[in-house]
Design an enzyme around this catalytic site. Structure first.
Site, PDB file in Angstrom:
ATOM      1  N   ASP A 113       1.671  25.022  16.656  1.00 12.96           N
ATOM      2  CA  ASP A 113       0.858  26.115  16.117  1.00 12.96           C
ATOM      3  C   ASP A 113       0.653  27.168  17.200  1.00 12.96           C
ATOM      4  O   ASP A 113       0.420  26.841  18.371  1.00 12.96           O
ATOM      5  CB  ASP A 113      -0.500  25.584  15.630  1.00 12.96           C
ATOM      6  CG  ASP A 113      -1.214  26.563  14.723  1.00 12.96           C
ATOM      7  OD1 ASP A 113      -1.312  26.302  13.516  1.00 12.96           O
ATOM      8  OD2 ASP A 113      -1.666  27.623  15.244  1.00 12.96           O
ATOM      9  N   ILE A 114       0.743  28.426  16.794  1.00 14.63           N
ATOM     10  CA  ILE A 114       0.648  29.534  17.747  1.00 14.63           C
ATOM     11  C   ILE A 114      -0.780  29.679  18.276  1.00 14.63           C
ATOM     12  O   ILE A 114      -1.007  30.231  19.351  1.00 14.63           O
ATOM     13  CB  ILE A 114       1.149  30.836  17.072  1.00 14.63           C
ATOM     14  CG1 ILE A 114       1.639  31.842  18.089  1.00 14.63           C
ATOM     15  CG2 ILE A 114       0.108  31.440  16.149  1.00 14.63           C
ATOM     16  CD1 ILE A 114       2.441  32.991  17.483  1.00 14.63           C
TER      17      ILE A 114
ATOM     18  N   GLY B   5      -9.215  27.570   3.231  1.00 17.27           N
ATOM     19  CA  GLY B   5      -8.877  28.167   4.521  1.00 17.27           C
ATOM     20  C   GLY B   5      -7.394  28.392   4.722  1.00 17.27           C
ATOM     21  O   GLY B   5      -6.938  28.590   5.853  1.00 17.27           O
ATOM     22  N   GLN B   6      -6.622  28.394   3.626  1.00 15.64           N
ATOM     23  CA  GLN B   6      -5.184  28.621   3.767  1.00 15.64           C
ATOM     24  C   GLN B   6      -4.916  30.087   4.081  1.00 15.64           C
ATOM     25  O   GLN B   6      -5.442  30.982   3.405  1.00 15.64           O
ATOM     26  CB  GLN B   6      -4.435  28.212   2.482  1.00 15.64           C
ATOM     27  CG  GLN B   6      -2.922  28.267   2.649  1.00 15.64           C
ATOM     28  CD  GLN B   6      -2.170  27.719   1.440  1.00 15.64           C
ATOM     29  OE1 GLN B   6      -2.775  27.382   0.417  1.00 15.64           O
ATOM     30  NE2 GLN B   6      -0.860  27.640   1.554  1.00 15.64           N
TER      31      GLN B   6
ATOM     32  N   HIS C  73       2.046  23.508   4.379  1.00 15.19           N
ATOM     33  CA  HIS C  73       2.201  22.897   5.698  1.00 15.19           C
ATOM     34  C   HIS C  73       1.097  21.879   5.932  1.00 15.19           C
ATOM     35  O   HIS C  73      -0.009  22.003   5.409  1.00 15.19           O
ATOM     36  CB  HIS C  73       2.179  23.959   6.806  1.00 15.19           C
ATOM     37  CG  HIS C  73       1.009  24.890   6.730  1.00 15.19           C
ATOM     38  ND1 HIS C  73       0.984  25.974   5.880  1.00 15.19           N
ATOM     39  CD2 HIS C  73      -0.183  24.900   7.383  1.00 15.19           C
ATOM     40  CE1 HIS C  73      -0.176  26.606   6.016  1.00 15.19           C
ATOM     41  NE2 HIS C  73      -0.901  25.973   6.920  1.00 15.19           N
TER      42      HIS C  73
ATOM     43  N   ASN D   5      -4.548  22.701   4.144  1.00 17.22           N
ATOM     44  CA  ASN D   5      -5.477  23.676   3.589  1.00 17.22           C
ATOM     45  C   ASN D   5      -4.859  24.283   2.340  1.00 17.22           C
ATOM     46  O   ASN D   5      -3.694  24.689   2.363  1.00 17.22           O
ATOM     47  CB  ASN D   5      -5.759  24.785   4.607  1.00 17.22           C
ATOM     48  CG  ASN D   5      -6.484  24.269   5.835  1.00 17.22           C
ATOM     49  OD1 ASN D   5      -7.292  23.346   5.742  1.00 17.22           O
ATOM     50  ND2 ASN D   5      -6.207  24.855   6.988  1.00 17.22           N
TER      51      ASN D   5
ATOM     52  N   HIS E 127      -1.114  20.332   9.037  1.00 15.02           N
ATOM     53  CA  HIS E 127      -1.491  20.423  10.443  1.00 15.02           C
ATOM     54  C   HIS E 127      -1.541  19.000  10.999  1.00 15.02           C
ATOM     55  O   HIS E 127      -2.152  18.121  10.381  1.00 15.02           O
ATOM     56  CB  HIS E 127      -2.891  21.027  10.598  1.00 15.02           C
ATOM     57  CG  HIS E 127      -3.019  22.432  10.107  1.00 15.02           C
ATOM     58  ND1 HIS E 127      -3.055  23.512  10.951  1.00 15.02           N
ATOM     59  CD2 HIS E 127      -3.127  22.946   8.860  1.00 15.02           C
ATOM     60  CE1 HIS E 127      -3.194  24.627  10.254  1.00 15.02           C
ATOM     61  NE2 HIS E 127      -3.241  24.311   8.967  1.00 15.02           N
TER      62      HIS E 127
END
Ligand code: AMP
Ligand code: ZN
Length: 116
Positions: free
Chosen positions: A29-30, A92-93, A99, A86, A101
């Protein structure tokens, strides 16, 4: 399709890939919310878990099967980790390409991944 994760799958946007299989890619994750924060995605564009179909069962199974492999690879299989999906606005998407997490590397508090 103007989807950032499809572009990561195509390789037109760079990512720090940690895993790839026939139907799945995983990358860091960035904006990590934990010492280990990886996103596991199907190569197929599925907007959210609301859009999954029975025909996606193999792809989704591959997403889940990737999790313990990645956890072992990144050294958190024994210490533990959390998988989060999410869905939608209240969930909170932010990126509408489904995806999971994978979060670990510390004792995780709360239940949510903070939306960016
Ligand atoms: P979500 O809120 O569940 O939709 O999560 C989207 C996640 O994608 C957030 O944790 C972002 O930090 C992450 N993200 C967005 N763009 C990128 C990118 N180009 N590479 C890696 N992670 C990204
Ligand atoms: Zn996509």
């Amino acid at each position: 399709m103007d989807c950032i994760f499809c572009k990561i799958v195509e390789g037109t946007i760079p990512s720090k890939k940690v895993f790839e299989s026939e139907h799945v890619v995983a990358f860091h994750d960035i904006q990590p919310a934990a010492p280990v924060h990886v996103l596991i995605i199907p190569k197929k564009h599925i907007a959210s878990i609301n859009e999954v179909e029975a025909a996606d069962r193999e792809v989704l199974g591959e997403v889940l099967l990737a999790a313990p492999q990645i956890a072992r690879q990144l050294g958190v299989a024994e210490s533990g980790y959390r998988l989060i999906n999410n869905c939608g606005s209240d969930g909170g998407q932010v990126v509408y390409h489904i995806h999971m997490h994978l979060l670990g590397g510390e004792k995780l508090g709360g239940l949510n991944v903070k939306p960016v």
